[in-house]
Enzyme design. Sequence first.
Site, PDB file in Angstrom:
ATOM      1  CG  ASP A 119       9.138   4.386  -3.630  1.00  0.00           C
ATOM      2  OD1 ASP A 119       8.324   5.317  -3.735  1.00  0.00           O
ATOM      3  OD2 ASP A 119       8.809   3.214  -3.379  1.00  0.00           O
ATOM      4  CG  ASP A 178       2.228   7.414  -2.806  1.00  0.00           C
ATOM      5  OD1 ASP A 178       1.111   7.471  -3.344  1.00  0.00           O
ATOM      6  OD2 ASP A 178       2.454   6.749  -1.792  1.00  0.00           O
TER       7      ASP A 178
HETATM    8  N1  GLY Z   1       4.729   6.039  -0.584  1.00  0.00           N
HETATM    9  C1  GLY Z   1       4.100   5.100   0.234  1.00  0.00           C
HETATM   10  C2  GLY Z   1       3.313   5.700   1.350  1.00  0.00           C
HETATM   11  O1  GLY Z   1       3.065   6.860   1.406  1.00  0.00           O
HETATM   12  O2  GLY Z   1       2.910   4.955   2.208  1.00  0.00           O
END
Ligand code: GLY
Length: 399
Positions: A119, A178
């Site tokens: 992330d 994501d």
């Molecule tokens: N990246 C985690 C979400 O979109 O909840």
Amino acid sequence: MKKVCFFALLVIAQLSESDVMAQKKDNVDMAKLVKDNFAFADSQYRYMMKQVPQDKMPQSYEEKNKKFVAYQRTWWCTGFYPGALWYIYEQTGDPVIKGEAERTLKVIEPNKTYTGNHDLGFMMYCSFGNAYRITRNESYKDIIIQSAAALASRYRPLAKVIQSWNTNQYFKGPVIIDNMMNLELLYWTSLNGGDAKYKDIAVTHSNTTLQHHFRPDFSSYHVIDYNMQTGDVIRKATWQGAADCSAWSRGQGWGLYGYVMMYRFSKDQRYLDHARKIASFILGHPNLPQDKIPYWDFDAPYIPHAKRDASAGAVIASALLELGQYTKGAEKEKYVSNAKDMIVSLSGEKYKAKLGENGGFLLKHSTGALPSNSEVDVPLIYADYYYLEALKRYKDWYL
Ligand code: GLY
């Protein structure tokens, strides 16, 4: 004959003049909407600031318990509050908002060496990326470059992907859709003084994702579990969606945004074509509600009574506005007008909070992870971030 032609031309001229007038009025209305909402965001975030713990970042608000939810710095969302503050400061010039943006960057700066998950892009590019874009402070750039190195450490060359989460009881080598969002940090860094290999990683990850993450209708799976030694796909699954075979709404947004962004940097036509196909899936879906703010999953049970996800609407709106930059004519018009509908909906009574309510967040009705009964129908900081980004993009590109 000449007379007929003359009148026909006159009618066309008048028609196009009235179109221009309508367009002008529309622009004025949107200009006001954008300006008013940045002014509102400024006041609302000044209110929110008072509740933010000094060492944590805002995440959400529980209306029932009147509880402000904030998380420690390695939570994936901690770049969105600083990023939202920078977007607001850029439009309002408010020194109080700038001061808070600078303070919060210091809190999350140690994430530049964090390697616990994928992330880093969300955490360090949404925050420091905007800070550098606005201030040109070189120390921010150094932090971005270090963050890219931390993210690149999760690249698995044998499988040709960045591993999203560590091996856990459910997945061996999970990569989630994501992850496309984090590539912005890598590509930007390569083009701005960082190692060229980061861009290559971004391209390779995008290509592997193209190969395995999408279905024939261009919706995406949430999680692909890889054997990181061979690149074989072990399983196609979900974590936050309604089912392995469903189209989790925010995931469709991440995929759309990710391929538009990859086209921005690479100009690889395959990425643009892919983004168009994802956009067609979203905009043509029979379960996209009239106000264009998706249910939390396009295949959620109980539609039309299913919960919405304002964050998915904000991400998709922002991505469609950028897609409009790379397309022409009726196609462009389709993307921009749908994005506009989403922005107008989010700015209306149903989704937008009132000053001093909603814990100081701008938007209501987002859904984080419904299957885990976590963050259901609540404000979420990233909904605010992408909403503000969409407002800025509309202003910069279409007014
Ligand atoms: N990246 C985690 C979400 O979109 O909840």
